[in-house]
Scaffold this motif. Sequence first.
Motif: not given
Length: 407
Positions: A271-286
């Motif tokens: 709940d502490y996020y207030t603005g831009v959020v981002f994430s990264a994913y790789a193939q075969d990694c759920g």
Amino acid sequence: MKKYSKVTPEGTKDLLFEECLINRMVEQKLSQVFVSRGFHEVVTPAMEFMDVFDPETSGIAPEIMYKMSDRRGRLVVMRPDSTMPIARLAATRLQNEEKPLRLYYTQRIYRNNPNLTGRSDEVLQSGVELLGASGKRADLEAIATAVEALSHCTPDFRLELGHAGFFRAIAAQLPISPEQREDIRSTIEAKNYAALNTLLDGLEQTRSVAAMRRLPRLFGGEEVFAEAAPLCGSEEAASMLEYLHSLYRSLVQLDLGDRLMVDLGLVQRNDYYTGVVFSAYAQDCGDAILLGGRYDNLLSRFDLPMPAIGFSVNVDAVVKLLAEQGYAPDCPKPDVLVFGPEGCEMKALLFASGVAAQGGSCETSVFETEEETMAYARRRGICRVAVVGDTVREIRLENERGKGESR
């Protein structure tokens, strides 16, 4: 024998040899990037008072924390998150330091995941926190640093951008309780369209309900911004969307191509996020291998309000990914095995110290005879044996079968 004396607790595991080497390699690559960007390392305790992780602020449910009490009966938890302790650190020992603070860490977090089989309860994270900086420049620096850090470990990843405030702006226009809002958030995070529709069907079908229904489907390239614009029911939501679009246009210059995505359904539990959020994913990694975002209100909870943004890399996930891709470094063998006959043990140890001082690697033999030492060297594939007595006699082994010669 004790029942559990030969097993590790659920959600934990031992790391051996090649795994440790890959682990250290990933840690070093990430640290090198962070240091080159001007960040300074900090380490927080593995145990913190539970007050640091107030559920209303952290979004971390009490039931997933490993709890214990100290000798005074105060409730202590194993660190379930690194951002909150670093916020505590910044507000205490670093409160008088020049801002912005550029901090990085590599440390483990501990979370109880009873219903999530296959996930670890002990996770090594490495990340950065940029404290005391707001605006587009800081957001771009944090995201660019995240991309550079991951690129040094594995180039095959997808970066997704979202905005924590966008969901809240739409949710604020719905006649729902905090509990209903959390139920909606969790279904969007899980991309559970059926459950989301069930929750929204009971509400008056307004423009805001239609926007919330569309939210988890607003995923893709730059076209997402045009799709989302008509759904903005307030100037606040429209402003957030435009800001995110401006970030996207700048980040295109990182040459990620179609690996740069927009996901307005990024609504993490924290709940502490207030603005831009981002994430990264790789193939075969759920699971995500990187999570981050802006959290401008968190430091005020520790009586030192300031804007902040940061991210963390799941080192364990990256290590597992590299191992599955076939990256298997050889365990290093010593350059020489040093043997000291009876009475010359200290001469052998001093000789080994000299080899190490000159940058070489060596192992001292703990066997009683030269024959046992030679047999061990052959089994290990060590190509040189130094027999240290009044003189040093070096024996070279040509191969693992033990063919060699003395000189």
